[in-house]
Design a protein around this motif. Structure first.
Motif, PDB file in Angstrom:
ATOM      1  N   THR A   9       0.850  -1.183   0.000  1.00 50.49           N
ATOM      2  CA  THR A   9       0.000   0.000   0.000  1.00 50.49           C
ATOM      3  C   THR A   9       0.888   1.237   0.000  1.00 50.49           C
ATOM      4  O   THR A   9       1.877   1.304   0.733  1.00 50.49           O
ATOM      5  CB  THR A   9      -0.884   0.003   1.256  1.00 50.49           C
ATOM      6  OG1 THR A   9      -1.622  -1.208   1.295  1.00 50.49           O
ATOM      7  CG2 THR A   9      -1.845   1.164   1.241  1.00 50.49           C
ATOM      8  N   ASN A  13      -1.660   6.702   0.896  1.00 46.50           N
ATOM      9  CA  ASN A  13      -2.981   6.138   1.198  1.00 46.50           C
ATOM     10  C   ASN A  13      -3.100   5.768   2.666  1.00 46.50           C
ATOM     11  O   ASN A  13      -4.149   5.966   3.286  1.00 46.50           O
ATOM     12  CB  ASN A  13      -3.255   4.911   0.337  1.00 46.50           C
ATOM     13  CG  ASN A  13      -3.362   5.246  -1.137  1.00 46.50           C
ATOM     14  OD1 ASN A  13      -3.587   6.390  -1.504  1.00 46.50           O
ATOM     15  ND2 ASN A  13      -3.181   4.247  -1.983  1.00 46.50           N
ATOM     16  N   VAL A  14      -2.041   5.229   3.221  1.00 48.49           N
ATOM     17  CA  VAL A  14      -2.042   4.861   4.638  1.00 48.49           C
ATOM     18  C   VAL A  14      -2.202   6.114   5.503  1.00 48.49           C
ATOM     19  O   VAL A  14      -3.013   6.152   6.435  1.00 48.49           O
ATOM     20  CB  VAL A  14      -0.752   4.099   5.017  1.00 48.49           C
ATOM     21  CG1 VAL A  14      -0.669   3.884   6.520  1.00 48.49           C
ATOM     22  CG2 VAL A  14      -0.687   2.769   4.280  1.00 48.49           C
ATOM     23  N   SER A  16      -3.414   9.159   4.656  1.00 45.69           N
ATOM     24  CA  SER A  16      -4.718   9.822   4.519  1.00 45.69           C
ATOM     25  C   SER A  16      -5.805   9.053   5.268  1.00 45.69           C
ATOM     26  O   SER A  16      -6.693   9.646   5.868  1.00 45.69           O
ATOM     27  CB  SER A  16      -5.091  10.017   3.053  1.00 45.69           C
ATOM     28  OG  SER A  16      -5.437   8.800   2.455  1.00 45.69           O
ATOM     29  N   ASP A  17      -5.724   7.732   5.267  1.00 42.16           N
ATOM     30  CA  ASP A  17      -6.690   6.924   6.014  1.00 42.16           C
ATOM     31  C   ASP A  17      -6.533   7.163   7.519  1.00 42.16           C
ATOM     32  O   ASP A  17      -7.519   7.325   8.245  1.00 42.16           O
ATOM     33  CB  ASP A  17      -6.490   5.442   5.688  1.00 42.16           C
ATOM     34  CG  ASP A  17      -7.546   4.562   6.327  1.00 42.16           C
ATOM     35  OD1 ASP A  17      -8.736   4.948   6.291  1.00 42.16           O
ATOM     36  OD2 ASP A  17      -7.177   3.497   6.864  1.00 42.16           O
ATOM     37  N   LEU A  18      -5.296   7.217   7.994  1.00 39.96           N
ATOM     38  CA  LEU A  18      -5.035   7.471   9.411  1.00 39.96           C
ATOM     39  C   LEU A  18      -5.539   8.853   9.827  1.00 39.96           C
ATOM     40  O   LEU A  18      -6.179   9.001  10.872  1.00 39.96           O
ATOM     41  CB  LEU A  18      -3.540   7.359   9.702  1.00 39.96           C
ATOM     42  CG  LEU A  18      -3.103   7.660  11.132  1.00 39.96           C
ATOM     43  CD1 LEU A  18      -3.681   6.628  12.094  1.00 39.96           C
ATOM     44  CD2 LEU A  18      -1.600   7.702  11.232  1.00 39.96           C
ATOM     45  N   ALA A  20      -7.912  10.620   8.469  1.00 42.58           N
ATOM     46  CA  ALA A  20      -9.380  10.613   8.469  1.00 42.58           C
ATOM     47  C   ALA A  20      -9.923   9.885   9.695  1.00 42.58           C
ATOM     48  O   ALA A  20     -10.879  10.338  10.325  1.00 42.58           O
ATOM     49  CB  ALA A  20      -9.895   9.958   7.192  1.00 42.58           C
ATOM     50  N   ARG A  21      -9.336   8.763  10.045  1.00 46.43           N
ATOM     51  CA  ARG A  21      -9.823   7.985  11.201  1.00 46.43           C
ATOM     52  C   ARG A  21      -9.623   8.710  12.521  1.00 46.43           C
ATOM     53  O   ARG A  21     -10.429   8.605  13.432  1.00 46.43           O
ATOM     54  CB  ARG A  21      -9.109   6.638  11.275  1.00 46.43           C
ATOM     55  CG  ARG A  21      -9.571   5.665  10.259  1.00 46.43           C
ATOM     56  CD  ARG A  21      -8.896   4.343  10.464  1.00 46.43           C
ATOM     57  NE  ARG A  21      -9.190   3.449   9.355  1.00 46.43           N
ATOM     58  CZ  ARG A  21      -8.892   2.174   9.356  1.00 46.43           C
ATOM     59  NH1 ARG A  21      -8.296   1.641  10.400  1.00 46.43           N
ATOM     60  NH2 ARG A  21      -9.180   1.433   8.327  1.00 46.43           N
ATOM     61  N   ARG A  22      -8.511   9.417  12.650  1.00 47.87           N
ATOM     62  CA  ARG A  22      -8.191  10.102  13.904  1.00 47.87           C
ATOM     63  C   ARG A  22      -8.855  11.467  14.017  1.00 47.87           C
ATOM     64  O   ARG A  22      -8.761  12.122  15.043  1.00 47.87           O
ATOM     65  CB  ARG A  22      -6.679  10.276  14.057  1.00 47.87           C
ATOM     66  CG  ARG A  22      -5.957   8.974  14.234  1.00 47.87           C
ATOM     67  CD  ARG A  22      -6.281   8.389  15.556  1.00 47.87           C
ATOM     68  NE  ARG A  22      -5.524   7.165  15.764  1.00 47.87           N
ATOM     69  CZ  ARG A  22      -5.643   6.415  16.808  1.00 47.87           C
ATOM     70  NH1 ARG A  22      -6.490   6.745  17.751  1.00 47.87           N
ATOM     71  NH2 ARG A  22      -4.934   5.328  16.927  1.00 47.87           N
ATOM     72  N   GLY A  25      -8.392  15.635  10.064  1.00 46.91           N
ATOM     73  CA  GLY A  25      -8.677  16.241   8.774  1.00 46.91           C
ATOM     74  C   GLY A  25      -9.172  17.667   8.898  1.00 46.91           C
ATOM     75  O   GLY A  25      -8.886  18.508   8.062  1.00 46.91           O
TER      76      GLY A  25
END
Length: 103
Positions: A9, A13-14, A16-18, A20-22, A25
């Motif tokens: 991956t 991408n890793v 941006s996902d982190l 968003a989850r935390r 953003g």
């Protein structure tokens, strides 16, 4: 059974996902906290207090008079509910009042 090979991956991408989850953003400025606090606490209380930092769900509020700290303490849950309506992404769980200069 043979295992499926997964593709690596991309780090972008890793990350941006982190983010968003935390919830990183959307960055909230001090002015946003002040405006929300002023609406939640009312103009008189806001005049003699200011917001500090938000850490682990606890918002620090600096208050200039100890009697006002006590009054705001009685309204703690009401203020938390109002702040969460104003700042729904922040998930404020508690307010810590401390005495200090509000200038």
């Amino acid at each position: 059974m043979p295992r499926k090979k997964s593709r690596p991956t991309h780090i972008a991408n890793v990350l941006s996902d982190l983010i968003a989850r935390r919830g990183f953003g959307r960055v909230i400025s001090g002015e946003d906290y002040e405006a929300a606090w002023s609406r939640a606490a009312g103009p008189l209380a806001a005049k003699y207090s200011r917001t500090g930092s938000l850490r682990r769900g606890t918002l620090e509020v600096v208050v200039s008079h100890s009697a006002l700290i006590q009054e705001l303490g009685f309204r703690r849950q009401e203020l938390i509910d109002a702040l969460n309506r104003e700042l729904p992404d922040q998930d404020i769980k508690d307010i810590r009042f401390r005495s200090g200069s509000t200038k």
